[in-house]
Design an enzyme around this catalytic site. Structure first.
Site, mmCIF file in Angstrom:
data_model
loop_
_atom_site.group_PDB
_atom_site.id
_atom_site.type_symbol
_atom_site.label_atom_id
_atom_site.label_comp_id
_atom_site.label_asym_id
_atom_site.label_seq_id
_atom_site.Cartn_x
_atom_site.Cartn_y
_atom_site.Cartn_z
ATOM 1 N N GLY A 180 85.093 63.760 13.405
ATOM 2 C CA GLY A 180 84.623 63.675 14.788
ATOM 3 C C GLY A 180 83.300 62.945 14.936
ATOM 4 O O GLY A 180 82.847 62.264 14.027
ATOM 5 N N GLU B 276 82.647 53.282 16.524
ATOM 6 C CA GLU B 276 83.544 52.121 16.420
ATOM 7 C C GLU B 276 84.234 52.015 15.054
ATOM 8 O O GLU B 276 85.300 51.426 14.939
ATOM 9 C CB GLU B 276 82.783 50.821 16.719
ATOM 10 C CG GLU B 276 82.578 50.558 18.200
ATOM 11 C CD GLU B 276 83.891 50.286 18.956
ATOM 12 O OE1 GLU B 276 84.746 49.552 18.436
ATOM 13 O OE2 GLU B 276 84.047 50.821 20.067
ATOM 14 N N HIS C 45 85.427 54.609 13.288
ATOM 15 C CA HIS C 45 86.623 55.439 13.461
ATOM 16 C C HIS C 45 87.647 54.721 14.348
ATOM 17 O O HIS C 45 88.847 54.720 14.056
ATOM 18 C CB HIS C 45 86.266 56.767 14.140
ATOM 19 C CG HIS C 45 85.315 57.635 13.369
ATOM 20 N ND1 HIS C 45 84.051 57.933 13.819
ATOM 21 C CD2 HIS C 45 85.451 58.294 12.191
ATOM 22 C CE1 HIS C 45 83.443 58.740 12.961
ATOM 23 N NE2 HIS C 45 84.273 58.969 11.952
ATOM 24 N N LYS D 202 84.280 52.283 3.921
ATOM 25 C CA LYS D 202 82.899 52.739 3.875
ATOM 26 C C LYS D 202 82.769 53.883 2.875
ATOM 27 O O LYS D 202 81.810 53.957 2.120
ATOM 28 C CB LYS D 202 82.456 53.198 5.251
ATOM 29 C CG LYS D 202 80.971 53.202 5.335
ATOM 30 C CD LYS D 202 80.417 54.234 6.188
ATOM 31 C CE LYS D 202 79.307 55.030 5.812
ATOM 32 N NZ LYS D 202 79.598 56.421 6.024
ATOM 33 N N VAL E 207 82.908 48.853 9.416
ATOM 34 C CA VAL E 207 82.368 48.354 10.697
ATOM 35 C C VAL E 207 80.855 48.590 10.691
ATOM 36 O O VAL E 207 80.397 49.678 10.319
ATOM 37 C CB VAL E 207 83.030 49.071 11.893
ATOM 38 C CG1 VAL E 207 82.421 48.609 13.202
ATOM 39 C CG2 VAL E 207 84.532 48.832 11.885
ATOM 40 N N SER F 90 77.950 55.263 10.977
ATOM 41 C CA SER F 90 78.187 56.574 10.384
ATOM 42 C C SER F 90 77.748 57.630 11.387
ATOM 43 O O SER F 90 76.753 57.445 12.094
ATOM 44 C CB SER F 90 77.355 56.723 9.103
ATOM 45 O OG SER F 90 77.259 58.093 8.743
ATOM 46 N N SER F 91 78.492 58.735 11.449
ATOM 47 C CA SER F 91 78.089 59.827 12.341
ATOM 48 C C SER F 91 76.692 60.311 11.954
ATOM 49 O O SER F 91 75.932 60.790 12.797
ATOM 50 C CB SER F 91 79.086 60.979 12.246
ATOM 51 O OG SER F 91 80.401 60.496 12.435
#
Ligand code: AMP
Length: 283
Positions: free
Chosen positions: A33, A37, A39, A151, A178, A187-188
């Site tokens: 979650g 972009e 994901h 990644k 990306v 990255s989150s």
């Protein structure tokens, strides 16, 4: 079509059973979650190649160490669902921890060759957690194809190995990294970065770009290439390098010279964020 959100295993199974019976193929994008972009690039690929795209959203406690950021990990289900709905995703599987793990859960899937170094050294048990949750997702959702980002390069290779070794009937598809305009891999965990840290976070992609340019200029010695990587990272004082390694791109074995396809992989800490990045070199 309205997006369906399944929080129960059986709900997701029922929904996908109908799709499968109608002859449709299923593409799975597993995520934790807080979508970005990166994901969404996986989602778009899965949508293009399958009749149904299912995205799982589950912050998996099993893949976090006791001193890691499980509680702090960013979450925003409302925003994630809006993003996925506007991509046209049909099904989101978003179970709670209790739905995925009964209190006496006691089975772990452990890959033994590719998991013990790179991120596996700093995060013992991490890839066991990843393999266990990914196998559970495969069993619950039974996708034809599953999409993972390059990644998390080691994760991708570990999952490929698990799928091969356990004869799983799913095609694993790796998707390119990306990046932000300045090169930082999305990255989150980038949300952990303060303003100054965010500026310095380009150290990783800059170091990898420099590795690529010495490689393009003819350098094949891994030690020399890694010296360049370390030198670039050291020029960013807020960035503390955890590892910089060059390994065979498929079996992740150590290499001394770039005489085959390799991955240059780095991990670093910046403030409370631990970031990873990599690039492929191919002679
Ligand atoms: P996560 O939510 O961080 O577990 O990531 C879910 C999936 O998205 C994984 O397969 C990641 O490799 C992939 N992913 C994360 N960031 C990126 C990125 N910047 N580019 C491509 N894929 C990514």
């Amino acid at each position: 079509m309205k997006i369906k959100v399944a929080t129960r295993v059986n709900e997701a199974r029922e929904f996908l059973k109908r799709k499968r019976e109608a002859g449709g193929t299923i593409g799975l994008v597993p995520t934790m979650g807080f979508l970005h972009e990166g994901h969404l690039s996986l989602v778009r690929r899965a949508m293009g190649e399958n009749d149904t795209c299912v995205v799982s959203i589950f912050v998996n406690p099993l893949q976090f160490g006791p001193s890691e950021d499980f509680d702090a990990y960013p979450r925003d289900m409302g925003r994630d669902l809006d993003l996925l709905a506007s991509e046209g995703v049909e099904l989101v599987f978003a179970p709670g921890v209790d739905e995925m793990f009964s209190p006496d859960h006691s089975t772990i899937v452990s890959e033994k060759k590719l998991s013990g170094f790179l991120c596996g050294s700093a995060r013992p048990g991490h890839f066991d957690g990843v393999c266990t949750i990914v196998l559970k997702l495969f069993n619950i959702l039974r996708p034809d194809r599953a999409y993972f980002g390059e990644k998390d390069y080691q994760q991708l290779q570990v999952i490929r190995r698990m799928v091969r070794d356990l004869d799983l009937e799913v095609k694993v598809i790796g998707c390119p990294i990306v990046r932000e305009e300045d090169g930082l891999a999305l990255s989150s965990r980038n949300t952990y970065l303060g303003e100054a840290e965010r500026e310095q976070a380009i150290a990783l992609s800059r170091a990898l770009a420099q590795a690529r340019s010495v490689f393009d200029a003819g350098e094949r010695g891994c030690r020399s290439i890694l010296d360049v990587v370390r030198m670039v990272v050291e020029s960013y004082p807020m960035v503390s390098l955890e590892y910089a390694e060059i390994r065979d791109a498929v079996d992740l074995s150590p290499v001394k010279r770039v005489d085959r396809k390799v991955v240059v992989a780095v991990a670093a800490r910046i403030g409370r964020a631990r970031l990873i990045d990599n690039t492929i070199l191919c002679p």
